[in-house]
Design a protein around this motif. Structure first.
Motif, PDB file in Angstrom:
ATOM      1  N   SER A 233     -12.999 -32.999 -14.335  1.00  0.00           N
ATOM      2  CA  SER A 233     -12.652 -31.221 -13.859  1.00  0.00           C
ATOM      3  C   SER A 233     -14.228 -31.558 -14.612  1.00  0.00           C
TER       4      SER A 233
ATOM      5  N   ASP B 155     -18.353 -30.457 -12.337  1.00  0.00           N
ATOM      6  CA  ASP B 155     -19.224 -30.190 -12.860  1.00  0.00           C
ATOM      7  C   ASP B 155     -20.812 -30.183 -13.093  1.00  0.00           C
TER       8      ASP B 155
ATOM      9  N   THR C  18     -21.409 -19.413 -10.638  1.00  0.00           N
ATOM     10  CA  THR C  18     -19.900 -19.664 -10.696  1.00  0.00           C
ATOM     11  C   THR C  18     -20.039 -20.651 -11.407  1.00  0.00           C
TER      12      THR C  18
ATOM     13  N   ALA D 262     -16.867 -22.758 -12.088  1.00  0.00           N
ATOM     14  CA  ALA D 262     -15.564 -22.327 -11.738  1.00  0.00           C
ATOM     15  C   ALA D 262     -15.137 -23.252 -10.060  1.00  0.00           C
ATOM     16  N   SER D 263     -16.307 -23.281  -9.329  1.00  0.00           N
ATOM     17  CA  SER D 263     -15.871 -24.418  -8.042  1.00  0.00           C
ATOM     18  C   SER D 263     -16.692 -25.233  -8.108  1.00  0.00           C
TER      19      SER D 263
ATOM     20  N   ALA E 244     -16.955 -27.957  -5.069  1.00  0.00           N
ATOM     21  CA  ALA E 244     -17.899 -26.960  -3.837  1.00  0.00           C
ATOM     22  C   ALA E 244     -19.322 -27.186  -4.343  1.00  0.00           C
TER      23      ALA E 244
ATOM     24  N   LEU F  84     -10.183 -28.426  -2.785  1.00  0.00           N
ATOM     25  CA  LEU F  84     -10.544 -26.568  -2.454  1.00  0.00           C
ATOM     26  C   LEU F  84      -9.727 -26.922  -1.266  1.00  0.00           C
TER      27      LEU F  84
ATOM     28  N   ARG G 285      -6.589 -26.246  -3.682  1.00  0.00           N
ATOM     29  CA  ARG G 285      -6.263 -25.825  -5.231  1.00  0.00           C
ATOM     30  C   ARG G 285      -7.128 -24.041  -4.731  1.00  0.00           C
ATOM     31  N   VAL G 286      -7.811 -24.174  -4.027  1.00  0.00           N
ATOM     32  CA  VAL G 286      -8.133 -23.321  -4.017  1.00  0.00           C
ATOM     33  C   VAL G 286      -8.577 -22.467  -3.170  1.00  0.00           C
ATOM     34  N   LEU G 287      -7.856 -22.494  -2.216  1.00  0.00           N
ATOM     35  CA  LEU G 287      -7.410 -22.282  -0.703  1.00  0.00           C
ATOM     36  C   LEU G 287      -5.584 -21.865  -0.684  1.00  0.00           C
TER      37      LEU G 287
END
Length: 366
Positions: A222, A226, A276, A279-280, A283, A341, A344-346
């Motif tokens: 993670s 980032d 962000t 945060a993403s 992306a 994405l 876990r995000v959508l």
């Protein structure tokens, strides 16, 4: 006192040009300005993470070392994993070393386990005084210049592949560690393959509980995403394309249109990454890779026939074009990032996984 005011005081009391690199970095750590969001005594002051950017801008302007650039894996990935999973003793030992310039590399990928990281086969066997590790890692950036490696190894092959892993911090000077540089398309040897033959690791260098290596590795990855996402705030390919366009014939409407679209993509990506703040990460990582590749491809088109004359200079567009081919692979492939994405995000349905609950030892491996 604000992080900016603390930074000004640090620069007054420890001028970088006078005290030397090691002394300045130690003073920066003690002042809580290495990672301002860390707790006091761990290189921080408990401030918001956003404040680090202003601190680095002041330090860079004063000619101070910038670990975010000079030692990204240790600074961005190693430190966050140690803070999240390390004991108090490990945090004291590792964080100060990283803060004063110790380089780390990431010993995750293997020849038979790239995108499927949980399929790694490097084994760590428990012994009375620690662990004995044997296996092979590959595509290890900065291995030749690193002191330590973030090592993921299998400690229980009878557990499902995600649950039988343990995470270690490996001293690369340990007997049995062999680093072999890999020559890449640019002519450099930025990556290496690392062979581990009966390498002894003290249990004090295990990070996190036995069998929890996957969870620790996810925190590292993670931070890695980032880290690549923060590169989205940089505008190297756009600036280089603008400079080349100014030197060339600016009347080609197709090239002009591509340049405008590239500038807009870069501007939107910087705004997104800045707002962000990690945060993403996936992306931003995808955006960074695609912008780099499109930007340096445009640079080559602007060079015309000169693009065929390779130049290995660090900032030459021909070298950067070849190096950018790796951007969509390193730090997690674009395909894997899109899966993350989506799932876990959508919240889209996950891909079928038939081996999740099977013992690793029962799985067929190529």
């Amino acid at each position: 006192m604000s992080p900016e005011a603390l930074t000004q005081r640090l620069l007054r009391e420890h001028p970088p040009a006078s005290v030397g690199r090691a002394a300045f970095l130690a003073a920066q750590y003690d002042a809580g300005l290495t990672w301002v969001h860390h707790p006091v005594g761990r290189g921080g002051i408990g401030a918001e993470r956003d404040a680090q950017r202003a601190v680095f801008e002041l330090l860079t302007a004063a000619g101070a070392p910038n670990l975010q650039v000079e030692s990204r894996p240790a600074y961005s990935m190693g430190a966050s994993s140690v803070l999240a999973w390390g004991t108090a003793e490990q945090q004291d030992r590792y964080l100060r070393a990283i803060a004063t310039g110790e380089r780390w590399c990431q010993l995750f990928s293997e020849p038979g386990a790239g995108s499927d990281l949980a399929a790694i086969d490097t084994r760590a066997v428990r012994e009375e005084d620690g662990w004995r590790v044997t296996g092979q890692k590959v595509w290890t950036s900065m291995a030749t210049s690193s002191r330590k490696g973030m090592l993921l190894a299998r400690t229980d092959p009878d557990q499902p592949k995600h649950r039988g892993l343990t995470y270690f911090v490996l001293d690369l000077a340990t007997p049995g560690v062999e680093i072999r540089p890999l020559r890449q398309i640019t002519g450099e040897a930025e990556f290496s393959e690392v062979y581990l033959t009966d390498v002894r690791i003290p249990d004090a260098d295990r990070l996190g509980p036995v069998g929890a290596g996957w969870k620790v590795a996810m925190s590292t990855l993670s931070s890695e995403r980032d880290m690549f996402g923060t590169k989205a705030t940089e505008s190297g390919p756009v600036e280089l394309a603008l400079a080349l366009y100014g030197e060339r014939d600016g009347r080609d409407p197709a090239l002009r249109s591509r340049l405008v679209r590239l500038w807009l993509r870069g501007h939107v990506l910087r705004l997104y990454a800045g707002r962000t703040e990690g945060a993403s990460g996936p992306a931003s990582k995808i955006g960074f890779a695609e912008l780099n590749q499109a930007g340096y491809e445009l640079c080559l088109d602007l060079l015309g026939d000169e693009a065929l004359l390779y130049d290995p200079a660090p900032r030459d567009p021909r070298r950067l074009f070849l190096r950018s081919r790796a951007n969509s692979i390193e730090g997690g492939t674009t395909e894997i990032m899109r899966n993350i994405l989506a799932e876990r995000v959508l919240g889209l349905p996950a891909e079928p996984r038939v081996d999740t609950d099977l013992p690793y030892s029962s799985l067929r491996r190529g």
